[in-house]
Motif scaffolding. Structure first.
Motif, PDB file in Angstrom:
ATOM      1  N   THR A   1      66.031  43.215  23.232  1.00  0.00           N
ATOM      2  CA  THR A   1      64.880  44.115  23.125  1.00  0.00           C
ATOM      3  C   THR A   1      64.943  44.847  21.793  1.00  0.00           C
ATOM      4  OG1 THR A   1      64.806  44.411  25.508  1.00  0.00           O
ATOM      5  CG2 THR A   1      63.681  46.060  24.173  1.00  0.00           C
ATOM      6  N   VAL A   2      63.949  44.594  20.946  1.00  0.00           N
ATOM      7  CA  VAL A   2      63.989  45.192  19.615  1.00  0.00           C
ATOM      8  C   VAL A   2      63.081  46.406  19.477  1.00  0.00           C
ATOM      9  CG1 VAL A   2      64.702  43.056  18.488  1.00  0.00           C
ATOM     10  CG2 VAL A   2      62.272  43.553  18.705  1.00  0.00           C
ATOM     11  N   GLU A   3      62.186  46.612  20.467  1.00  0.00           N
ATOM     12  CA  GLU A   3      61.279  47.746  20.332  1.00  0.00           C
ATOM     13  C   GLU A   3      60.614  48.077  21.662  1.00  0.00           C
ATOM     14  OE1 GLU A   3      57.583  48.931  17.352  1.00  0.00           O
ATOM     15  OE2 GLU A   3      57.931  46.830  17.808  1.00  0.00           O
ATOM     16  N   PRO A   4      60.801  49.303  22.170  1.00  0.00           N
ATOM     17  CA  PRO A   4      60.009  49.759  23.317  1.00  0.00           C
ATOM     18  C   PRO A   4      58.832  50.593  22.787  1.00  0.00           C
ATOM     19  CG  PRO A   4      61.946  51.147  23.073  1.00  0.00           C
ATOM     20  CD  PRO A   4      61.944  50.177  21.921  1.00  0.00           C
ATOM     21  N   VAL A   5      57.636  50.336  23.306  1.00  0.00           N
ATOM     22  CA  VAL A   5      56.443  51.019  22.797  1.00  0.00           C
ATOM     23  C   VAL A   5      55.506  51.384  23.940  1.00  0.00           C
ATOM     24  CG1 VAL A   5      54.390  50.784  21.328  1.00  0.00           C
ATOM     25  CG2 VAL A   5      56.542  49.771  20.596  1.00  0.00           C
ATOM     26  N   ARG A   6      55.018  52.614  23.915  1.00  0.00           N
ATOM     27  CA  ARG A   6      53.959  53.025  24.852  1.00  0.00           C
ATOM     28  C   ARG A   6      52.647  52.485  24.285  1.00  0.00           C
ATOM     29  NH1 ARG A   6      57.035  58.319  25.066  1.00  0.00           N
ATOM     30  NH2 ARG A   6      57.858  58.377  27.162  1.00  0.00           N
TER      31      ARG A   6
END
Length: 157
Positions: free
Chosen positions: A110-115
């Motif tokens: 996982t390289v990026e969590p985004v809302r």
């Protein structure tokens, strides 16, 4: 009892975290977007797995608010990573963030969590799990089941 087992099987737990019209998605190293979650380990309760996976992939602590439903998908051998038919059974939970700060998964995929605003999801290359989770959260079906999401174009297995 049973039959000859062909292919592979995976039990997974996924978090649907919707707040202010945005859903928390994770971007994998492949570039595809998905829901936080993953494989339930041997002897692990899916309820605990979703909390663990959420923390690993987002850096945030999750509180499970409700069970949303269960999805079962079969990926044909020609499209599966291992080249054999694969069944994924996903248990979907509605969660809220109880603490922590969003960050990529250290040493993980996982390289990026985004809302992400929900209307923008339709324009992302994503796992069909995203659409299943959003449909479960939107409709709250008493059966805990929604129609299969067809794959193709931007929607992947």
């Amino acid at each position: 009892m049973g039959g000859t087992r062909r292919g592979s099987f995976r039990l997974a737990a996924y978090a649907v975290c919707v707040e202010d019209g945005r859903v928390l998605l994770i971007r994998h190293a492949s570039g595809d977007w998905s829901l936080p979650g993953g494989e339930v380990e041997h002897a692990e309760d899916p309820f605990h797995a979703v909390v663990r996976e959420f923390a690993e992939e987002t850096g945030c602590d999750a509180v499970v608010e409700r069970l949303l439903g269960v999805d079962s998908r079969v990926i044909p051998a020609a499209e599966a990573r291992r080249g054999v038919e694969h069944q994924n059974v996903g248990v979907f939970y509605q969660v809220r963030i109880a603490g922590g700060a969003l960050r990529p998964e250290p040493g993980g995929a996982t390289v990026e969590p985004v809302r992400t605003p929900i209307p923008e999801v339709a324009h992302l290359r994503r796992s069909s799990l995203v659409d299943v989770g959003l449909a479960l959260a939107r409709d709250l079906p008493a059966s805990g089941h929604v129609a299969a999401v067809p794959v193709g174009d931007l929607i992947r297995h």
